[in-house]
Design an enzyme around this catalytic site. Structure first.
Site, PDB file in Angstrom:
ATOM      1  N   GLU A  18       0.687  -1.258  -0.027  1.00  0.00           N
ATOM      2  CA  GLU A  18      -0.073   0.015  -0.027  1.00  0.00           C
ATOM      3  C   GLU A  18       0.756   1.289  -0.067  1.00  0.00           C
ATOM      4  O   GLU A  18       0.698   2.029   0.796  1.00  0.00           O
ATOM      5  CB  GLU A  18      -1.207  -0.057   1.177  1.00  0.00           C
ATOM      6  CG  GLU A  18      -1.922  -1.131   1.111  1.00  0.00           C
ATOM      7  CD  GLU A  18      -3.141  -0.975   1.980  1.00  0.00           C
ATOM      8  OE1 GLU A  18      -3.441  -0.124   2.922  1.00  0.00           O
ATOM      9  OE2 GLU A  18      -4.387  -1.526   1.885  1.00  0.00           O
ATOM     10  N   GLU A  55      -5.305  -8.375  -0.122  1.00  0.00           N
ATOM     11  CA  GLU A  55      -6.180  -8.279   1.269  1.00  0.00           C
ATOM     12  C   GLU A  55      -7.343  -8.010   0.940  1.00  0.00           C
ATOM     13  O   GLU A  55      -7.976  -7.237  -0.293  1.00  0.00           O
ATOM     14  CB  GLU A  55      -5.618  -7.132   1.970  1.00  0.00           C
ATOM     15  CG  GLU A  55      -4.464  -7.288   2.769  1.00  0.00           C
ATOM     16  CD  GLU A  55      -3.828  -6.225   3.582  1.00  0.00           C
ATOM     17  OE1 GLU A  55      -4.803  -5.102   4.182  1.00  0.00           O
ATOM     18  OE2 GLU A  55      -2.604  -5.828   3.725  1.00  0.00           O
TER      19      GLU A  55
HETATM   20  C1  BGP Z   1      -4.737  -2.463   4.873  1.00  0.00           C
HETATM   21  C2  BGP Z   1      -3.246  -2.711   5.501  1.00  0.00           C
HETATM   22  C3  BGP Z   1      -3.301  -3.790   6.645  1.00  0.00           C
HETATM   23  C4  BGP Z   1      -4.331  -3.576   7.370  1.00  0.00           C
HETATM   24  C5  BGP Z   1      -5.843  -3.497   6.708  1.00  0.00           C
HETATM   25  C6  BGP Z   1      -7.158  -3.201   7.670  1.00  0.00           C
HETATM   26  O1  BGP Z   1      -4.573  -1.004   4.581  1.00  0.00           O
HETATM   27  O2  BGP Z   1      -2.430  -3.268   4.702  1.00  0.00           O
HETATM   28  O3  BGP Z   1      -2.100  -3.533   7.308  1.00  0.00           O
HETATM   29  O4  BGP Z   1      -4.474  -3.602   8.781  1.00  0.00           O
HETATM   30  O5  BGP Z   1      -5.706  -2.547   5.716  1.00  0.00           O
HETATM   31  O6  BGP Z   1      -6.864  -1.960   8.199  1.00  0.00           O
HETATM   32  P1  BGP Z   1      -6.914  -1.583   9.404  1.00  0.00           P
HETATM   33  O7  BGP Z   1      -6.085  -2.402  10.229  1.00  0.00           O
HETATM   34  O8  BGP Z   1      -7.013  -0.031   9.763  1.00  0.00           O
HETATM   35  O9  BGP Z   1      -8.525  -1.664   9.746  1.00  0.00           O
END
Ligand code: BGP
Length: 470
Positions: free
Chosen positions: A167, A370
């Site tokens: 990201e 993801e």
């Molecule tokens: C993405 C990231 C992750 C992750 C996920 C969920 O942006 O790559 O590391 O954590 O989002 O986001 P959050 O943890 O803020 O809910």
């Protein structure tokens, strides 16, 4: 990669996977020679939210966790390597114990026939490099490429799938929220995109190096990509949606795949007196390293309208600054979509749109790295977690992915977030994503025991039937 003509099935070698990242999952932040990353010493953690020092303590639950992944039936597992475990200060001595830890993990995965998918860098730049201005310093390019070389040399005999930077677009757009130190400068916008340029160069050099050293490996970027809707059928809202998409999505993929900078973004930077410096030879570097596939994270779409004219950025609140780029776009809510308990819009059809748009534009195989639902899971007295809402979320998203595959998009794998509960980027352990529950609270570590959620058995069956159970 061959396409499957049978509409009812997912491709035969489809990589059913699940994801984690080192700083959110491993804990053991200062153990066995590991140096601190920016996340370990992050001082901007919201009140009432845990830090990243223990997290799910995966470091001390390695065998048990991999057994769970094997029982889940995963064909692949995406994890990240903590740069500071391998090189504690980012560009100095190598820490053999760090190398050994990931050797153990990779060997365990292979023993269970799980394909490792390695993210090289997931938000956790070494604190010692950050002291020297981190990604704003061009020397970090060399430090990263050296780190990548060490990974290729140590793990390249067993790891076939590599992801460069997780990201990068979110680091640039909302880095302060996810614990990154952002550049300090009078011309913030220029410094920000200068930093982006250095990261792009680091990525291209790394992709080239990967191909030079490991001809059988595959490597790709892993931005967060999502379709952008215009808020209405007003023609200027369509322009706003396109602007936002260029700034949020295509800037990163145009550079990675085509070796060029997105012209709309360049024009916008120039208009804002923020064009970053490109040295002679930089564009050749960008063109020299290309990905084999595009990995992307998807949680939700965005919706944009053209903002009213006359808005001055410096007069906006910090919240507004995240949503409005004067004369370019304004991000607004989409009234057609429901939201998660944490306020994220839910849009399975937008997932399909994102596949279609990205594949149309670049024509490279896609790997989802993801996708998932953060929720307040509850554990019953008999240690069950009935997360039917997560099953519903996944059912709809995987169906949307299947629709895209049936429409001709080449998708090689799906790696939802997250394999096992871990600490969210800025909302703590209370925002859970895993197929496996980790028994701890925000500040009470309890026994850190693992419990399979209902979604665990659901995903297990889906993988076993290669998606037919959907
Ligand atoms: C993405 C990231 C992750 C992750 C996920 C969920 O942006 O790559 O590391 O954590 O989002 O986001 P959050 O943890 O803020 O809910």
């Amino acid at each position: 990669m061959k396409k499957d003509n049978n509409k009812k099935l997912f491709p035969k070698d489809f990589l059913w996977s699940a994801s984690t990242s080192a700083y959110q999952f491993e804990g053991a932040w200062n153990v066995d020679g590991k140096g601190p990353s920016v996340q370990d010493i992050n001082e901007n953690i919201p009140e009432g939210t845990t830090d990243f020092k223990v997290t799910s303590d995966h470091y001390n639950h390695l065998e048990e966790d991999v057994k769970l992944l094997a029982e889940l039936g995963l064909k692949a597992y995406r994890f990240s390597i903590a740069w500071t475990r391998i090189i504690p200060d980012g560009d100095g001595e190598i820490n053999q114990k760090g190398i050994d830890f990931y050797n153990r993990l990779i060997n365990l995965l292979i023993k269970h026939k799980i394909e490792p998918i390695v993210t090289m860098y997931h938000f956790d730049i070494p604190a010692k490099l950050e002291d020297k201005d981190g990604w704003s310093n061009p020397k970090t390019i060399d430090a990263f490429v050296r780190f990548a070389k060490i990974l290729f040399e140590n793990y390249g005999d067993r790891v076939k799938y590599w992801l460069t930077i997780n990201e990068q677009n979110m680091i640039i757009l909302v880095g302060q929220i996810i614990g990154m130190k952002m550049p300090k400068s009078d011309n913030y916008l220029k410094s920000l995109y200068q930093m982006n340029h250095y990261m792009m160069l680091a990525q291209s050099k790394t992709m080239k190096l990967c191909h030079d050293l490991l001809p059988n490996a595959k490597i790709g970027p892993a931005p967060n990509i999502s379709a952008i809707y215009p808020a209405s059928s007003k023609p200027e809202d369509q322009i706003a949606a396109m602007n936002m998409s260029c700034l949020r999505n295509w800037l990163y993929l145009d550079a990675a795949v085509r070796g060029i900078y997105n012209p709309t973004v360049i024009a916008w930077l120039k208009k804002n007196n923020a064009m970053f410096d490109i040295k002679p030879g930089d564009m050749d570097i960008l063109k020299s390293g290309k990905p084999d596939f595009i990995a992307f994270n998807y949680y939700n779409t965005s919706t944009a309208k053209m903002p009213e004219s006359g808005i001055i950025k410096d007069q906006l609140t910090s919240q507004q600054k995240l949503k409005i780029e004067p004369d370019f776009y304004e991000q607004v809510d989409n009234p057609n979509l429901g939201k998660t308990q944490f306020g994220w819009e839910i849009d399975p059809t937008g997932f399909r749109t994102t596949f279609r748009e990205t594949y149309d534009r670049y024509g490279l195989p896609l790997l989802v790295t993801e996708n998932g639902l953060g929720a307040y899971d509850e554990i019953t007295k008999d240690f069950k977690i009935h997360d039917d809402y997560r099953i519903e979320y996944y059912t709809k998203h995987i169906q949307a992915m299947k629709d895209a595959i049936d429409e001709g998009v080449e998708v090689i794998g799906y790696s939802p977030w997250s394999a096992i509960d871990l600490v969210s980027t800025h909302e703590g352990i209370k925002k859970r994503y895993g197929f496996v529950y980790v028994n701890r609270d925000e500040f009470d570590l309890k026994d850190l025991k693992r419990y399979k959620k209902d979604s665990f058995f659901w995903y297990q069956n889906l993988i076993r039937t290669n998606g037919e159970s959907l």
